[in-house]
Design a protein around this motif. Structure first.
Motif, PDB file in Angstrom:
ATOM      1  N   THR A  49       0.864  -1.177   0.000  1.00 53.95           N
ATOM      2  CA  THR A  49       0.000   0.000   0.000  1.00 53.95           C
ATOM      3  C   THR A  49       0.900   1.226   0.000  1.00 53.95           C
ATOM      4  O   THR A  49       1.868   1.269   0.762  1.00 53.95           O
ATOM      5  CB  THR A  49      -0.878   0.033   1.268  1.00 53.95           C
ATOM      6  OG1 THR A  49      -1.499  -1.240   1.411  1.00 53.95           O
ATOM      7  CG2 THR A  49      -1.921   1.128   1.200  1.00 53.95           C
ATOM      8  N   VAL A  50       0.606   2.230  -0.831  1.00 59.20           N
ATOM      9  CA  VAL A  50       1.404   3.452  -0.851  1.00 59.20           C
ATOM     10  C   VAL A  50       0.617   4.551  -0.162  1.00 59.20           C
ATOM     11  O   VAL A  50      -0.596   4.693  -0.380  1.00 59.20           O
ATOM     12  CB  VAL A  50       1.748   3.860  -2.298  1.00 59.20           C
ATOM     13  CG1 VAL A  50       2.437   5.218  -2.318  1.00 59.20           C
ATOM     14  CG2 VAL A  50       2.624   2.804  -2.957  1.00 59.20           C
ATOM     15  N   ILE A  51       1.278   5.302   0.680  1.00 58.15           N
ATOM     16  CA  ILE A  51       0.603   6.411   1.360  1.00 58.15           C
ATOM     17  C   ILE A  51       1.389   7.695   1.118  1.00 58.15           C
ATOM     18  O   ILE A  51       2.619   7.703   1.173  1.00 58.15           O
ATOM     19  CB  ILE A  51       0.436   6.087   2.871  1.00 58.15           C
ATOM     20  CG1 ILE A  51      -0.448   7.138   3.536  1.00 58.15           C
ATOM     21  CG2 ILE A  51       1.742   5.968   3.593  1.00 58.15           C
ATOM     22  CD1 ILE A  51      -1.306   6.545   4.629  1.00 58.15           C
ATOM     23  N   ASP A  52       0.693   8.781   0.778  1.00 59.67           N
ATOM     24  CA  ASP A  52       1.351  10.056   0.483  1.00 59.67           C
ATOM     25  C   ASP A  52       0.709  11.147   1.333  1.00 59.67           C
ATOM     26  O   ASP A  52      -0.416  11.572   1.082  1.00 59.67           O
ATOM     27  CB  ASP A  52       1.199  10.382  -1.014  1.00 59.67           C
ATOM     28  CG  ASP A  52       1.952  11.653  -1.393  1.00 59.67           C
ATOM     29  OD1 ASP A  52       2.491  12.330  -0.470  1.00 59.67           O
ATOM     30  OD2 ASP A  52       2.022  11.961  -2.590  1.00 59.67           O
ATOM     31  N   ASN A  53       1.441  11.608   2.340  1.00 56.32           N
ATOM     32  CA  ASN A  53       0.886  12.620   3.249  1.00 56.32           C
ATOM     33  C   ASN A  53       1.620  13.949   3.102  1.00 56.32           C
ATOM     34  O   ASN A  53       1.764  14.701   4.057  1.00 56.32           O
ATOM     35  CB  ASN A  53       0.972  12.106   4.688  1.00 56.32           C
ATOM     36  CG  ASN A  53       0.086  12.926   5.627  1.00 56.32           C
ATOM     37  OD1 ASN A  53      -0.810  13.655   5.164  1.00 56.32           O
ATOM     38  ND2 ASN A  53       0.345  12.846   6.920  1.00 56.32           N
ATOM     39  N   GLU A  57      -3.285  15.894   3.410  1.00 58.75           N
ATOM     40  CA  GLU A  57      -4.246  14.815   3.571  1.00 58.75           C
ATOM     41  C   GLU A  57      -3.599  13.523   3.082  1.00 58.75           C
ATOM     42  O   GLU A  57      -3.065  13.471   1.977  1.00 58.75           O
ATOM     43  CB  GLU A  57      -5.492  15.109   2.746  1.00 58.75           C
ATOM     44  CG  GLU A  57      -6.633  14.141   3.017  1.00 58.75           C
ATOM     45  CD  GLU A  57      -7.791  14.341   2.036  1.00 58.75           C
ATOM     46  OE1 GLU A  57      -8.727  13.533   2.056  1.00 58.75           O
ATOM     47  OE2 GLU A  57      -7.725  15.300   1.223  1.00 58.75           O
ATOM     48  N   ALA A  58      -3.612  12.497   3.899  1.00 55.60           N
ATOM     49  CA  ALA A  58      -2.958  11.240   3.531  1.00 55.60           C
ATOM     50  C   ALA A  58      -3.754  10.529   2.439  1.00 55.60           C
ATOM     51  O   ALA A  58      -4.925  10.217   2.640  1.00 55.60           O
ATOM     52  CB  ALA A  58      -2.817  10.350   4.759  1.00 55.60           C
ATOM     53  N   ILE A  59      -3.071  10.328   1.289  1.00 56.50           N
ATOM     54  CA  ILE A  59      -3.746   9.627   0.193  1.00 56.50           C
ATOM     55  C   ILE A  59      -3.242   8.200   0.149  1.00 56.50           C
ATOM     56  O   ILE A  59      -2.036   7.961   0.104  1.00 56.50           O
ATOM     57  CB  ILE A  59      -3.484  10.331  -1.151  1.00 56.50           C
ATOM     58  CG1 ILE A  59      -4.023  11.776  -1.073  1.00 56.50           C
ATOM     59  CG2 ILE A  59      -4.118   9.572  -2.315  1.00 56.50           C
ATOM     60  CD1 ILE A  59      -3.520  12.672  -2.164  1.00 56.50           C
ATOM     61  N   VAL A  60      -4.164   7.277   0.183  1.00 59.94           N
ATOM     62  CA  VAL A  60      -3.818   5.852   0.230  1.00 59.94           C
ATOM     63  C   VAL A  60      -4.054   5.240  -1.147  1.00 59.94           C
ATOM     64  O   VAL A  60      -5.094   5.468  -1.760  1.00 59.94           O
ATOM     65  CB  VAL A  60      -4.667   5.130   1.288  1.00 59.94           C
ATOM     66  CG1 VAL A  60      -4.366   3.638   1.297  1.00 59.94           C
ATOM     67  CG2 VAL A  60      -4.420   5.732   2.666  1.00 59.94           C
ATOM     68  N   THR A  61      -3.026   4.527  -1.640  1.00 67.70           N
ATOM     69  CA  THR A  61      -3.174   3.869  -2.932  1.00 67.70           C
ATOM     70  C   THR A  61      -2.885   2.387  -2.775  1.00 67.70           C
ATOM     71  O   THR A  61      -1.907   2.007  -2.106  1.00 67.70           O
ATOM     72  CB  THR A  61      -2.185   4.463  -3.970  1.00 67.70           C
ATOM     73  OG1 THR A  61      -2.172   5.872  -3.832  1.00 67.70           O
ATOM     74  CG2 THR A  61      -2.566   4.075  -5.382  1.00 67.70           C
ATOM     75  N   ASP A  62      -3.688   1.591  -3.390  1.00 69.45           N
ATOM     76  CA  ASP A  62      -3.493   0.135  -3.350  1.00 69.45           C
ATOM     77  C   ASP A  62      -2.391  -0.257  -4.335  1.00 69.45           C
ATOM     78  O   ASP A  62      -2.344   0.254  -5.444  1.00 69.45           O
ATOM     79  CB  ASP A  62      -4.816  -0.539  -3.731  1.00 69.45           C
ATOM     80  CG  ASP A  62      -4.716  -2.064  -3.673  1.00 69.45           C
ATOM     81  OD1 ASP A  62      -3.733  -2.569  -3.092  1.00 69.45           O
ATOM     82  OD2 ASP A  62      -5.625  -2.725  -4.214  1.00 69.45           O
TER      83      ASP A  62
END
Lengths: 107, 415
Positions: A49-53, A57-62
């Motif tokens: 899972t990739v997370i970009d904060n 706002e933390a964006i979660v990508t599968d």
């Protein structure tokens, strides 16, 4: 000096029992000779899972951060006096786990 | 009367040839940094160019350059104000005495060669680094020789130096176990430099490419002096000398490449041939005593057979074929099999040779020499149409003008 030895896989398969056995022998040797720092196997890229904060706002990508045929399947962190020693160990590690290995120095 | 300016220039060139690698090696050892060593030595030579014409060359140029380069290195380290860099401070404190006597650090150059040719560096980086650090060529010179932009070459060298530092590639002679493989890596770099200068051979190529063959021979002589008992080092040196000896006959007055069978053997360089033959004899004696020859030694022996014949018709082709058989056993590559066919054609006729090379088609279809060899065999068999087609293919694939000129003439002679 510490080096990261990344195990590069393109088979999509987990290690076979034979590969596991020779990895254990290799790990014992790393520990006995004082090269061992840390090591671990990783779940498949599908489990990532990739997370970009960075933006508030933390964006979660599968999925993994980049889709590639070859991916990181595991790693060792070793202690070695120089690259020649690290490359010798990596050659043995590659044979043990039956995968390619990338050797990279820590800063 | 002698011109003192000429004497000074000669003294600087001689010092550059004799001292460059030694100085870079010694400073790398002392300061633990290739970059500092390279820059300090280059600055020391710049200082020589500035000062020697006025003051005259010093009585001991090596010592003068050593002292000057050491000062330049220390200046740079101070200038960069790296007082927080404990490692460098320690090295400076540890080894701040008078320079070592020049003879005592002979094998330092060997460390330098091995670090420049380290297998963790890409081949083009190894070549560039070796020519810069060991050969003392300038970056623009190396760039011109390899037909790339100076900035590209600069980046290549900078990146290689940075990797050596970051990955801690060690500055040492490899252990006995690793030595044969590592020496063979060094020889591959030197042979690549030689071939880069040799294969161009075209009149419009930069003349520095000829200097590359000279430089490769000079560096191989250095390795030979440092590793006098290594058979492959002797073999590579002999091979280069015997190829270089034929250079005066390789290109005709109108810029056409002249093949071995058409060369004027009277203009071959007898001194280089004599030296090459001496080395080959030395290796034959070692082989007779049980040392298995590697590929450079066998290639040198093949070239020794060719350079022993005063006329192409005197060539001992059975000896050539026997040597190629040995070579195939060591290195079963299709290019070697192709070259073997030349000897087969002389011994058993073009039909037999053609049968030998037909199966190489798949591997060598993009290689001009394959089509040139095939064209020649077909011509000798009187199969003019097929020969013409093979020449066309060879000309299409040939890399330089001298070579395509020669192939075009042969094709047009088919009538």
């Amino acid at each position: 000096m510490q080096y990261l030895m990344s195990v590069i896989d393109d088979t999509g398969n987990l290690a076979t029992p034979e590969e596991d056995a020779s990895i254990n022998v290799f790990n014992d040797r790393l520990q006995a000779e004082g090269h061992w720092v840390f090591a671990g196997g990783l779940g498949s890229p599908d489990a990532a899972t990739v997370i970009d904060n960075r933006g508030g706002e933390a964006i979660v990508t599968d999925g993994p951060f980049v889709e590639t045929k070859e991916y990181l399947a595991g790693f060792w962190i070793i202690e070695a006096p120089d690259l020649d020693v690290a490359l010798t160990l990596a050659a043995e590690g590659s044979k043990a786990c039956n995968r390619k290995i990338e050797v990279r120095p820590f800063l | 009367m002698r011109d003192p300016a000429v004497d000074v220039r000669a003294a600087i060139i001689r010092a550059h040839h004799e001292e460059w690698a030694r100085l870079v090696a010694a400073l790398t050892r002392r300061f633990g940094d290739l970059d500092i060593a390279e820059e300090a030595v280059a600055e020391a030579f710049a200082a020589a160019v500035e000062r020697w014409p006025a003051d005259g060359p010093p009585p001991n140029p090596g010592a003068w350059l050593t002292i000057t380069a050491n000062r330049k290195a220390i200046d740079r380290i101070r200038r960069e104000n790296k007082r927080d860099d404990k490692q460098k401070q320690a090295q400076m404190g540890y080894d701040d005495g008078p320079p070592e006597p020049l003879g005592a650090i002979e094998d330092e150059r060997l460390r330098l060669v091995f670090i420049c040719c380290h297998p963790a560096l890409a081949m083009d980086a190894r070549v560039a680094l070796t020519l810069r650090m060991v050969g003392g060529l300038t970056v623009p010179e190396i760039a011109r020789a390899f037909l790339v932009q100076a900035t590209t070459m600069e980046r290549r060298i900078t990146r290689a130096k940075a990797k050596i530092k970051a990955a801690r590639i060690p500055y040492r002679v490899p252990s006995a176990d690793d030595l044969p493989a590592r020496v063979s890596g060094v020889l591959a770099v030197l042979f690549l430099v030689f071939n880069e200068g040799y294969l161009a051979g075209s009149p419009d190529a930069d003349p520095l490419r000829h200097d590359l063959t000279t430089e490769a021979i000079r560096l191989t002589r250095l390795i030979r002096a440092l590793l006098p008992h290594d058979g492959e080092v002797a073999g590579l040196l002999a091979l280069m000398l015997l190829i270089e000896a034929r250079r005066p006959a390789r290109v005709s007055a109108d810029g056409e490449l002249v093949s071995l069978d058409e060369q004027d053997r009277a203009v071959w360089d007898p001194e280089l041939i004599a030296e090459g033959h001496r080395l080959v004899r030395e290796r034959l004696a070692a082989a007779a005593a049980g040392a298995a020859p590697g590929r450079y030694q066998i290639l040198a022996a093949i070239n020794a057979v060719h350079t022993s014949a005063r006329d192409i018709r005197d060539t001992d082709w059975s000896q050539v074929r026997a040597l190629y058989d040995q070579l195939v056993a060591v290195d079963p590559s299709p290019v070697i099999a192709l070259n073997r066919a030349v000897a087969v054609a002389e011994l058993d006729g073009p039909q037999a040779a053609l049968a030998d090379i037909e199966h190489l088609e798949d591997d060598l279809t993009g290689y001009h020499a394959y089509h040139a060899a095939r064209a020649d065999l077909l011509r000798r068999l009187g199969r003019a149409e097929e020969s013409r087609a093979a020449y066309d293919r060879a000309i299409e694939l040939a890399g330089n003008t001298a070579e395509s000129a020669s192939l075009t003439r042969r094709r047009d002679q088919l009538g």
